[in-house]
Write a protein that holds these residues in place. Sequence first.
Motif, PDB file in Angstrom:
ATOM      1  N   UNK A 173       0.865  -1.176   0.048  1.00  0.00           N
ATOM      2  CA  UNK A 173      -0.086  -0.063  -0.111  1.00  0.00           C
ATOM      3  C   UNK A 173       0.723   1.237  -0.043  1.00  0.00           C
ATOM      4  N   UNK A 174       2.022   1.230   0.645  1.00  0.00           N
ATOM      5  CA  UNK A 174       2.771   2.422   0.521  1.00  0.00           C
ATOM      6  C   UNK A 174       3.395   2.555  -0.764  1.00  0.00           C
ATOM      7  N   UNK A 175       3.815   1.467  -1.333  1.00  0.00           N
ATOM      8  CA  UNK A 175       4.274   1.764  -2.587  1.00  0.00           C
ATOM      9  C   UNK A 175       3.275   2.313  -3.681  1.00  0.00           C
ATOM     10  N   UNK A 176       2.046   1.846  -3.406  1.00  0.00           N
ATOM     11  CA  UNK A 176       1.155   2.132  -4.242  1.00  0.00           C
ATOM     12  C   UNK A 176       0.648   3.755  -4.031  1.00  0.00           C
ATOM     13  N   UNK A 177       0.855   4.274  -2.802  1.00  0.00           N
ATOM     14  CA  UNK A 177       0.674   5.645  -2.524  1.00  0.00           C
ATOM     15  C   UNK A 177       1.558   6.347  -3.088  1.00  0.00           C
ATOM     16  N   UNK A 178       2.958   6.005  -3.076  1.00  0.00           N
ATOM     17  CA  UNK A 178       3.985   6.558  -3.814  1.00  0.00           C
ATOM     18  C   UNK A 178       3.865   6.786  -5.298  1.00  0.00           C
ATOM     19  N   UNK A 179       3.252   5.799  -5.741  1.00  0.00           N
ATOM     20  CA  UNK A 179       2.923   5.918  -7.306  1.00  0.00           C
ATOM     21  C   UNK A 179       1.885   7.019  -7.601  1.00  0.00           C
ATOM     22  N   UNK A 180       0.951   7.107  -6.641  1.00  0.00           N
ATOM     23  CA  UNK A 180      -0.125   8.138  -6.654  1.00  0.00           C
ATOM     24  C   UNK A 180       0.492   9.425  -6.794  1.00  0.00           C
ATOM     25  N   UNK A 181       1.401   9.676  -5.578  1.00  0.00           N
ATOM     26  CA  UNK A 181       2.200  11.108  -5.530  1.00  0.00           C
ATOM     27  C   UNK A 181       2.827  11.317  -6.856  1.00  0.00           C
ATOM     28  N   UNK A 182       3.463  10.343  -7.218  1.00  0.00           N
ATOM     29  CA  UNK A 182       4.488  10.396  -8.406  1.00  0.00           C
ATOM     30  C   UNK A 182       3.627  10.786  -9.632  1.00  0.00           C
ATOM     31  N   UNK A 183       2.772  10.317  -9.759  1.00  0.00           N
ATOM     32  CA  UNK A 183       1.659  10.654 -10.878  1.00  0.00           C
ATOM     33  C   UNK A 183       0.957  12.061 -10.823  1.00  0.00           C
ATOM     34  N   UNK A 184       1.116  12.620  -9.762  1.00  0.00           N
ATOM     35  CA  UNK A 184       0.418  13.872  -9.370  1.00  0.00           C
ATOM     36  C   UNK A 184      -0.931  13.818  -8.736  1.00  0.00           C
ATOM     37  N   UNK A 185      -1.092  12.666  -8.270  1.00  0.00           N
ATOM     38  CA  UNK A 185      -2.126  12.730  -7.183  1.00  0.00           C
ATOM     39  C   UNK A 185      -2.053  13.400  -5.985  1.00  0.00           C
ATOM     40  N   UNK A 186      -2.954  13.982  -4.999  1.00  0.00           N
ATOM     41  CA  UNK A 186      -2.761  14.587  -3.737  1.00  0.00           C
ATOM     42  C   UNK A 186      -3.291  13.668  -2.720  1.00  0.00           C
ATOM     43  N   UNK A 187      -2.565  13.325  -1.663  1.00  0.00           N
ATOM     44  CA  UNK A 187      -2.898  12.546  -0.606  1.00  0.00           C
ATOM     45  C   UNK A 187      -3.164  13.365   0.647  1.00  0.00           C
ATOM     46  N   UNK A 188      -4.215  13.532   1.346  1.00  0.00           N
ATOM     47  CA  UNK A 188      -4.321  14.334   2.576  1.00  0.00           C
ATOM     48  C   UNK A 188      -4.499  13.366   3.828  1.00  0.00           C
ATOM     49  N   UNK A 189      -3.891  13.300   4.516  1.00  0.00           N
ATOM     50  CA  UNK A 189      -3.792  12.493   5.879  1.00  0.00           C
ATOM     51  C   UNK A 189      -4.653  13.146   6.982  1.00  0.00           C
ATOM     52  N   UNK A 190      -5.044  12.624   8.083  1.00  0.00           N
ATOM     53  CA  UNK A 190      -5.645  13.278   9.130  1.00  0.00           C
ATOM     54  C   UNK A 190      -6.835  14.022   8.658  1.00  0.00           C
TER      55      UNK A 190
END
Length: 440
Positions: free
Chosen positions: A197-214
């Motif tokens: 799941x961490x690798x997946x999230x890194x790919x999302x960020x690399x592709x320009x997707x924004x992830x907000x935690x909390x």
Amino acid sequence: MLQTRTEPLKTIGSYWEASVPPQKQDRQLIGNAVFEVAVIGAGYAGLSAALKLAQSGISVCVLEAEHVGYGASGRNGGFCCLGGTTLDERQLIRKFGLEEARKFVAYQVAGINLVEQRLTEWQCDAGRHSQGEMYLAHRTKDMASLGAHATFLKENFGIKARLLSKEDLSAEGYGGPGFHGGLHLPYGFALNPMAYVQALSSEVRRAGGKIFGKSPVTGLTRDGDRWHLETEHGFVRARKVVLAGNGYTREDTPKWLHGRTLPVMSSIRVTRPLSDAELEAQGWTADTMSADTRILLHYFRLLPDRRFLFGTRGGIFENTPALAAMEKRTDADFKNMFPAWSEVETEYSWYGHVCLARNLTPFVGEVPGLKGVFAAMGWHGSGIAMASISGEKVAGLIMGKLEQSELPVPLQRPFARFPVPALRKLYLQGAYWWYGWKDR
Ligand SMILES: Cc1cc2nc3c(=O)[nH]c(=O)nc-3n(C[C@H](O)[C@H](O)[C@H](O)COP(=O)(O)OP(=O)(O)OC[C@H]3O[C@@H](n4cnc5c(N)ncnc54)[C@H](O)[C@@H]3O)c2cc1C
């Protein structure tokens, strides 16, 4: 104006958390932002949807209540395998016909292949090992049904499962007084779910997707031509929304979800590393993903560092006495099934939510009456492969590259509401007592 803030991660004490490097903390949403698509939930489903959308040049954000992998995607057993429904193949055929059942099983296989392909492409090892899954007969009489099941799978789905006698099991390192034979299905492999799941999230960020935690989404309302997603310190406006909260879903976001899902618990313990002598004493040296034939099954596997992972299904209520009872039951079952290890210390134990639905199948599609709001959830305890592929599919629906009717029919049915939702856990408790009696 959008600002962000980084908050400390909330840990759950799992082995997976301890086995991966400290993860990136995504900033909290503070202020307001506009995206084309907003995804609720940073597990396999939400991140897979976000990845596909971001790779296609669509502005997308993922709003996560805690952090990437906080839900079941960072807590599971790491069995990347077939599944996603509590209906077996015979029931699928009865309900949907042979052709649709075949399509649905092929979809599950495609999910496994997708995860494998991703890990290879991303050069991410994610602790991958072993091939296929072993079902172990917990009663001698179950061997006949395993044999019949093997024939049925071959005739109807072309699946080549291998039947093993008790002697075969001992010879291949699946020793235990309670295992009377087995059936090996050739699909799937084991992995470290948090690493994936961490690798997946890194790919999302690399592709320009924004992830907000909390950033838990506490409200979803229509606002002109967009949806308004309310969080504690701000909001997002988006044309399309993906609901990917699965067993962690808030029942009121949106209200349509009320009474339509049933989160239940699954719990896992991981021992300290076992010595050669200890493995020999039990006769268990195989690293294949394994489960028994109980309805309320146990699932287990030897990890690459020779710790033993043991999981159970069945907790319904999340209060202190119920959790203590689940822990006690897990302990007794472990000692019963692996007596040579009854004194071996458990170093990690935790639990998480899986999502059941009244339909007994997942839902991937647009929510009735809420134009632009899509759901991908309800994996019934087996979501590594299913949530991954379904996240991609929901992105395809959003982009108009896929029609709902092209998905296997079992995925197309919106969740039905449980009758008298307030009592749904109670009648599941009744069903579990019945299953427990049948499992004897
Ligand atoms: C103990 C355990 C063992 C399991 N073992 C296996 C296994 O071996 N193999 C397998 O295939 N499957 C297994 N599963 C099931 C599998 O882990 C899940 O089906 C899968 O991870 C679901 O992924 P998901 O993305 O749909 O949801 P999740 O990973 O649960 O993610 C949902 C996320 O949404 C967030 N969220 C929810 N509501 C909101 C909101 N309103 N605002 C913001 N964020 C929100 C949550 O915080 C959570 O992080 C197991 C599950 C558990 C609990």
